[in-house]
Design an enzyme around this catalytic site. Sequence first.
Site, short mmCIF file in Angstrom:
data_model
loop_
_atom_site.label_atom_id
_atom_site.label_comp_id
_atom_site.label_asym_id
_atom_site.label_seq_id
_atom_site.Cartn_x
_atom_site.Cartn_y
_atom_site.Cartn_z
N HIS A 128 -5.69 7.59 12.51
CA HIS A 128 -5.34 6.16 12.42
C HIS A 128 -3.91 5.95 11.94
O HIS A 128 -3.58 4.87 11.46
CB HIS A 128 -6.32 5.43 11.50
CG HIS A 128 -7.68 5.30 12.10
ND1 HIS A 128 -8.81 5.08 11.35
CD2 HIS A 128 -8.11 5.37 13.39
CE1 HIS A 128 -9.86 5.01 12.16
NE2 HIS A 128 -9.46 5.20 13.39
N ASN B 74 -7.79 8.16 7.02
CA ASN B 74 -6.94 7.58 5.98
C ASN B 74 -5.47 7.63 6.39
O ASN B 74 -5.04 8.55 7.09
CB ASN B 74 -7.13 8.33 4.66
CG ASN B 74 -8.57 8.26 4.17
OD1 ASN B 74 -9.31 7.35 4.55
ND2 ASN B 74 -8.98 9.23 3.37
N ARG C 278 0.84 -1.21 0.00
CA ARG C 278 0.00 0.00 0.00
C ARG C 278 0.86 1.25 0.00
O ARG C 278 0.54 2.25 -0.63
CB ARG C 278 -0.95 -0.02 1.20
CG ARG C 278 -2.08 -1.03 1.02
CD ARG C 278 -2.94 -1.14 2.24
NE ARG C 278 -3.61 0.12 2.54
CZ ARG C 278 -4.07 0.41 3.76
NH1 ARG C 278 -3.90 -0.45 4.76
NH2 ARG C 278 -4.69 1.55 3.98
#
Length: 235
Positions: free
Chosen positions: A109, A92, A59
């Site tokens: 987060h 995000n 990612r």
Amino acid sequence: MPEITNIVILTGAGISAESGLATFRGPDGLWEGHRVEDVATPEAFARDPSLVQAFYDARRARLKSAEPNAAHRALARLDAEWPGELLIVTQNVDDLHERAGARRMLHMHGELKSAWCLGCDARMRWEGDLGDHPACPECGAAGRLRPDIVWFGEMPYEMERIDGALMQSDLFVSIGTSGAVYPAAGFVQTARHYGARTLEMNLDPSLGSYHFHESRIGRAGELVPMWVEEVLGSS
Ligand code: BV8
């Protein structure tokens, strides 16, 4: 419309969808082929660290070819031009808000581009892989670096700052989130409790849609620039 001075904006994976980044709960309910419990918990990391590191390395690498979209750019413009208080709280872990120019923001987060050393507790900017057990630049320990990401069961970052902003807010806007995960999914109720107006913009009604005074259904890339025009026009 009552006087709006302080705005809190919550964003989720939906605001980055048009930049080509996968959302969490796509049609197959899987997250890039994984069940979220298998990759985004401390237990998963303890059980199979290389699976989890590989998932985040992929990612982080993917992020290099993603660009901010019109919704990120519109929020950055609002951040630059809004005379009152503004805080963008993103769930995000991508860096598209900051790359669009947003400043008054925080990642509740964590971030793909941050690493956390379990040896010395240092956090640092990290662009490359973690799966190949690099040494911590601070303490030298090898193989002690984990993604600086808040997993399920872990405490989100800056909750006091977020709660303070929610209590002061006159307007709470939720963009591109399914309302599936707490405590973020409960922010709308806190904001309403303290008298804020609440607006949701999402491709589908979120799980908490009924808490919002207003819900606009559509793509963030279309709805957010229009809304920013509207709110700057009224300031
Ligand atoms: C904590 C980092 C306590 C990982 C993430 C039972 C009841 C209530 C709560 C719980 C419970 N059991 C467990 C809990 C707590 C748990 C939780 O809420 N679980 C849920 C599943 C029930 N929460 C936690 O564990 C949190 N921590 O509670 O700590 C504590 C207290 C004291 C001390 C210690 C601990 C931590 C949660 C954080 C987990 N980490 N992310 C990573 O990114 O790798 S969560 C992850 O999913 C995201 O970060 C995000 O926050 C969350 C939700 O995802 P969304 O952003 O909403 O994305 P999603 O795909 O779901 O939706 C996208 C939306 O966009 C859709 O609605 C779609 O329609 C829309 N969309 C798509 N395209 C577009 C669009 N909209 C506009 N335009 C488009 N183009």
